[in-house]
Design a protein around this motif. Structure first.
Motif, PDB file in Angstrom:
ATOM      1  N   THR A  88       0.792  -1.229   0.000  1.00  0.00           N
ATOM      2  CA  THR A  88       0.000   0.000   0.000  1.00  0.00           C
ATOM      3  C   THR A  88       0.824   1.279   0.000  1.00  0.00           C
ATOM      4  N   SER A  89       2.074   1.217   0.376  1.00  0.00           N
ATOM      5  CA  SER A  89       2.913   2.424   0.396  1.00  0.00           C
ATOM      6  C   SER A  89       3.203   2.897  -1.026  1.00  0.00           C
ATOM      7  N   PRO A  90       3.541   4.183  -1.199  1.00  0.00           N
ATOM      8  CA  PRO A  90       3.812   4.707  -2.542  1.00  0.00           C
ATOM      9  C   PRO A  90       4.918   3.949  -3.279  1.00  0.00           C
ATOM     10  N   ASP A  91       5.888   3.401  -2.543  1.00  0.00           N
ATOM     11  CA  ASP A  91       6.976   2.680  -3.196  1.00  0.00           C
ATOM     12  C   ASP A  91       6.768   1.168  -3.173  1.00  0.00           C
ATOM     13  N   ALA A  92       5.522   0.738  -2.900  1.00  0.00           N
ATOM     14  CA  ALA A  92       5.222  -0.699  -2.823  1.00  0.00           C
ATOM     15  C   ALA A  92       5.432  -1.368  -4.193  1.00  0.00           C
ATOM     16  N   PRO A  93       5.651  -2.694  -4.192  1.00  0.00           N
ATOM     17  CA  PRO A  93       5.678  -3.583  -3.029  1.00  0.00           C
ATOM     18  C   PRO A  93       7.035  -3.582  -2.335  1.00  0.00           C
ATOM     19  N   LYS A  94       7.001  -3.766  -1.018  1.00  0.00           N
ATOM     20  CA  LYS A  94       8.221  -3.866  -0.223  1.00  0.00           C
ATOM     21  C   LYS A  94       8.073  -5.012   0.783  1.00  0.00           C
ATOM     22  N   LEU A  95       9.114  -5.792   0.903  1.00  0.00           N
ATOM     23  CA  LEU A  95       9.168  -6.786   1.968  1.00  0.00           C
ATOM     24  C   LEU A  95       9.641  -6.093   3.233  1.00  0.00           C
ATOM     25  N   VAL A  96       8.917  -6.305   4.321  1.00  0.00           N
ATOM     26  CA  VAL A  96       9.229  -5.658   5.587  1.00  0.00           C
ATOM     27  C   VAL A  96       9.651  -6.719   6.599  1.00  0.00           C
ATOM     28  N   PHE A  97      10.843  -6.556   7.158  1.00  0.00           N
ATOM     29  CA  PHE A  97      11.355  -7.438   8.200  1.00  0.00           C
ATOM     30  C   PHE A  97      11.318  -6.677   9.517  1.00  0.00           C
ATOM     31  N   ALA A  98      10.697  -7.275  10.528  1.00  0.00           N
ATOM     32  CA  ALA A  98      10.492  -6.551  11.784  1.00  0.00           C
ATOM     33  C   ALA A  98      10.319  -7.548  12.936  1.00  0.00           C
ATOM     34  N   PHE A  99      10.162  -6.994  14.135  1.00  0.00           N
ATOM     35  CA  PHE A  99       9.966  -7.797  15.346  1.00  0.00           C
ATOM     36  C   PHE A  99       8.744  -7.293  16.092  1.00  0.00           C
ATOM     37  N   ILE A 100       7.923  -8.244  16.525  1.00  0.00           N
ATOM     38  CA  ILE A 100       6.729  -7.893  17.287  1.00  0.00           C
ATOM     39  C   ILE A 100       6.823  -8.507  18.688  1.00  0.00           C
ATOM     40  N   ASP A 101       6.073  -7.918  19.627  1.00  0.00           N
ATOM     41  CA  ASP A 101       5.929  -8.485  20.959  1.00  0.00           C
ATOM     42  C   ASP A 101       4.749  -9.460  20.970  1.00  0.00           C
ATOM     43  N   ARG A 102       4.685 -10.283  21.989  1.00  0.00           N
ATOM     44  CA  ARG A 102       3.545 -11.180  22.162  1.00  0.00           C
ATOM     45  C   ARG A 102       2.391 -10.369  22.783  1.00  0.00           C
ATOM     46  N   THR A 103       1.325 -10.185  22.025  1.00  0.00           N
ATOM     47  CA  THR A 103       0.157  -9.418  22.466  1.00  0.00           C
ATOM     48  C   THR A 103      -1.115 -10.194  22.115  1.00  0.00           C
ATOM     49  N   ASP A 104      -2.277  -9.572  22.382  1.00  0.00           N
ATOM     50  CA  ASP A 104      -3.552 -10.202  22.037  1.00  0.00           C
ATOM     51  C   ASP A 104      -3.749 -10.319  20.529  1.00  0.00           C
ATOM     52  N   ALA A 105      -2.936  -9.606  19.741  1.00  0.00           N
ATOM     53  CA  ALA A 105      -3.037  -9.695  18.286  1.00  0.00           C
ATOM     54  C   ALA A 105      -2.318 -10.926  17.733  1.00  0.00           C
ATOM     55  N   VAL A 106      -1.732 -11.710  18.629  1.00  0.00           N
ATOM     56  CA  VAL A 106      -1.004 -12.927  18.238  1.00  0.00           C
ATOM     57  C   VAL A 106      -1.690 -14.130  18.869  1.00  0.00           C
ATOM     58  N   THR A 107      -2.062 -15.095  18.035  1.00  0.00           N
ATOM     59  CA  THR A 107      -2.679 -16.326  18.530  1.00  0.00           C
ATOM     60  C   THR A 107      -1.780 -17.506  18.183  1.00  0.00           C
ATOM     61  N   THR A 108      -1.436 -18.288  19.189  1.00  0.00           N
ATOM     62  CA  THR A 108      -0.615 -19.478  18.985  1.00  0.00           C
ATOM     63  C   THR A 108      -1.492 -20.707  19.090  1.00  0.00           C
ATOM     64  N   SER A 109      -1.556 -21.487  18.022  1.00  0.00           N
ATOM     65  CA  SER A 109      -2.366 -22.694  18.014  1.00  0.00           C
ATOM     66  C   SER A 109      -1.629 -23.836  18.709  1.00  0.00           C
ATOM     67  N   ASP A 110      -2.391 -24.669  19.391  1.00  0.00           N
ATOM     68  CA  ASP A 110      -1.800 -25.850  20.033  1.00  0.00           C
ATOM     69  C   ASP A 110      -1.925 -27.019  19.057  1.00  0.00           C
ATOM     70  N   ASP A 111      -1.145 -26.956  17.963  1.00  0.00           N
ATOM     71  CA  ASP A 111      -1.317 -27.911  16.866  1.00  0.00           C
ATOM     72  C   ASP A 111      -0.040 -28.693  16.542  1.00  0.00           C
ATOM     73  N   TRP A 112       0.913 -28.714  17.461  1.00  0.00           N
ATOM     74  CA  TRP A 112       2.188 -29.390  17.180  1.00  0.00           C
ATOM     75  C   TRP A 112       2.142 -30.819  17.730  1.00  0.00           C
ATOM     76  N   ASP A 113       1.800 -31.762  16.875  1.00  0.00           N
ATOM     77  CA  ASP A 113       1.774 -33.179  17.255  1.00  0.00           C
ATOM     78  C   ASP A 113       2.366 -33.946  16.086  1.00  0.00           C
ATOM     79  N   THR A 114       3.676 -34.109  16.095  1.00  0.00           N
ATOM     80  CA  THR A 114       4.413 -34.546  14.925  1.00  0.00           C
ATOM     81  C   THR A 114       5.136 -35.867  15.161  1.00  0.00           C
ATOM     82  N   LEU A 115       5.709 -36.381  14.091  1.00  0.00           N
ATOM     83  CA  LEU A 115       6.462 -37.626  14.154  1.00  0.00           C
ATOM     84  C   LEU A 115       7.705 -37.484  15.022  1.00  0.00           C
ATOM     85  N   GLY A 116       8.438 -36.388  14.824  1.00  0.00           N
ATOM     86  CA  GLY A 116       9.669 -36.161  15.570  1.00  0.00           C
ATOM     87  C   GLY A 116       9.858 -34.687  15.863  1.00  0.00           C
TER      88      GLY A 116
END
Length: 395
Positions: free
Chosen positions: A178-206
């Motif tokens: 959406t920026s005037p110079d788009a498209p751009k890949l943005v690399f950044a860091f976020i904190d753990r907040t209510d906007a982040v949901t972690t699924s309990d879906d890790w049940d793997t072979l190894g």
């Protein structure tokens, strides 16, 4: 095992046991089958590794870390993987970001000092790059990165987010359209907040203890000071791409090389204890068994020097030019192929007892399979090598 680090041309002794003592490794090894069986995250491993300063091994001494290089970190990750592959793989993702921060600071590129300072304080950084169906990996993203004030809000789904239950910062990328110079890949860091949901879906072979769960983002905000890079999509010489690719590939290769080392050691230990009813001798005297053990050793021995040499090149800012991506993806590919071969041979050498789930080799057999799914996968590694030698495919 001892090796050297070379700060400013001065050669000093580096002892891996100073950072991963035998007693700590023994405790981690003892807990590994429990976390695998119960499908739980190794909270105590993380706590002890944090207390030992392991999360800050790649942070410069002047910022509160150990000041080690990637070469030394690779040795340590091989050692940790001999005790608990899943713990090593999970910690890898934190070390990737501290390693990228080191790549930046070594080359005089600002912007990731907060990662080093956070790691020195004990923060845990997770790796939020993988997305389902996105074979562009670092070169594109299906996650929306929308400008918000001086920062960005990210909406999308990340998969294979190791350290899911415990991370305090998530390093990720998204696409700004959406920026005037788009498209751009943005690399950044976020904190753990209510906007982040972690699924309990890790049940793997190894690799069950990594708890690499799916992460859903719904407008998760990265403040402007935590936006590291805005670059054009696609292949790029930007240090964020080189930093992630080099550190990720070499530390992955280290984990799987560590698995191979452990499998070889277990095979040797087993054949020295088992006795043949036919000959009355231990299986270590059987010519066929000896050939298998030798074959495992010959395969394994090639990898630690390769990893060390390339990691040293990253530390010393060697100019490998366009060969970097072939060298790095090739090393990771060879490491996982070698490790799977060694574990396969160890299973056959150790005999039917290794087929029981309580046997450590059984767990290694399952853990080592994960290596093929990490970037660079076999197809990508071969494509990179072919393009380097033959040029790109003709349209």
């Amino acid at each position: 095992m001892r090796c050297t680090e070379r700060p400013e041309g001065v050669e000093v002794t580096f002892d891996p046991k100073a950072y991963l003592p035998d007693d700590l490794l023994d405790r981690i090894r003892e807990r590994a089958p429990i976390h695998d069986r119960e499908n739980t995250f190794p909270e105590r491993d993380l706590e002890e590794l944090r207390d030992a300063g392991y999360l800050r091994i790649l942070v410069p001494a002047e910022r509160g870390g150990a000041g080690l290089g990637l070469e030394q970190a690779a040795v340590l990750q091989q050692r940790l993987a001999t005790a608990a592959p899943a713990t090593a793989l999970a910690i890898n993702m934190h070390l990737v970001w501290t390693g990228v921060a080191k790549v930046f600071s070594d080359r005089g590129v600002p912007g990731m000092e907060f990662v080093q300072d956070g790691a020195a304080r004990g923060e845990v950084f997770a790796f939020g790059i993988s997305e389902g169906g996105n074979d562009l990996v670092l070169f594109g993203s299906d996650t929306a990165a929308v400008p918000q004030g001086d920062g960005y809000a990210f909406t999308g789904t990340k998969i294979f987010t190791s350290l899911a239950p415990v991370w305090t910062r998530l390093g990720l990328h998204g696409l700004d359209t959406t920026s005037p110079d788009a498209p751009k890949l943005v690399f950044a860091f976020i904190d753990r907040t209510d906007a982040v949901t972690t699924s309990d879906d890790w049940d793997t072979l190894g690799m069950r203890a990594t708890q690499s769960r799916t992460t859903r983002l719904d407008g998760a905000v990265a403040a402007s000071e935590h936006v590291v890079r805005r670059i054009d999509p696609g292949p790029s010489p930007d240090p964020i791409i080189f930093g992630i690719f080099s550190v990720f590939e070499l530390l992955l290769a280290s984990v799987y090389t560590g698995i191979a080392r452990r499998a070889l050691d277990l095979a040797v230990e087993t054949v020295q204890k088992r006795t043949s009813k036919k000959t009355g001798l231990t299986y270590s005297q059987d010519p066929d068994i000896r050939w298998r053990i030798a074959d495992m050793s010959l395969a394994y021995d090639a990898l630690p020097p390769q990893i060390a040499a390339l990691a040293r090149d990253v530390d010393e800012q060697a100019d490998n030019g366009a060969r970097w991506f072939t060298l790095l993806s090739g090393t990771k590919h060879r490491a996982v192929v070698m490790a799977k071969h060694v574990v396969d041979e160890a299973i056959l050498t150790a005999g039917g007892g290794s087929y029981f789930s309580s046997n450590e080799l059984s767990r290694l057999y399952r853990d080592v399979l994960a290596g093929m799914f990490h970037p660079s996968d076999p197809e990508s590694a071969h494509s990179t090598a072919a393009s380097a030698l033959l040029g790109p495919l003709e349209n």
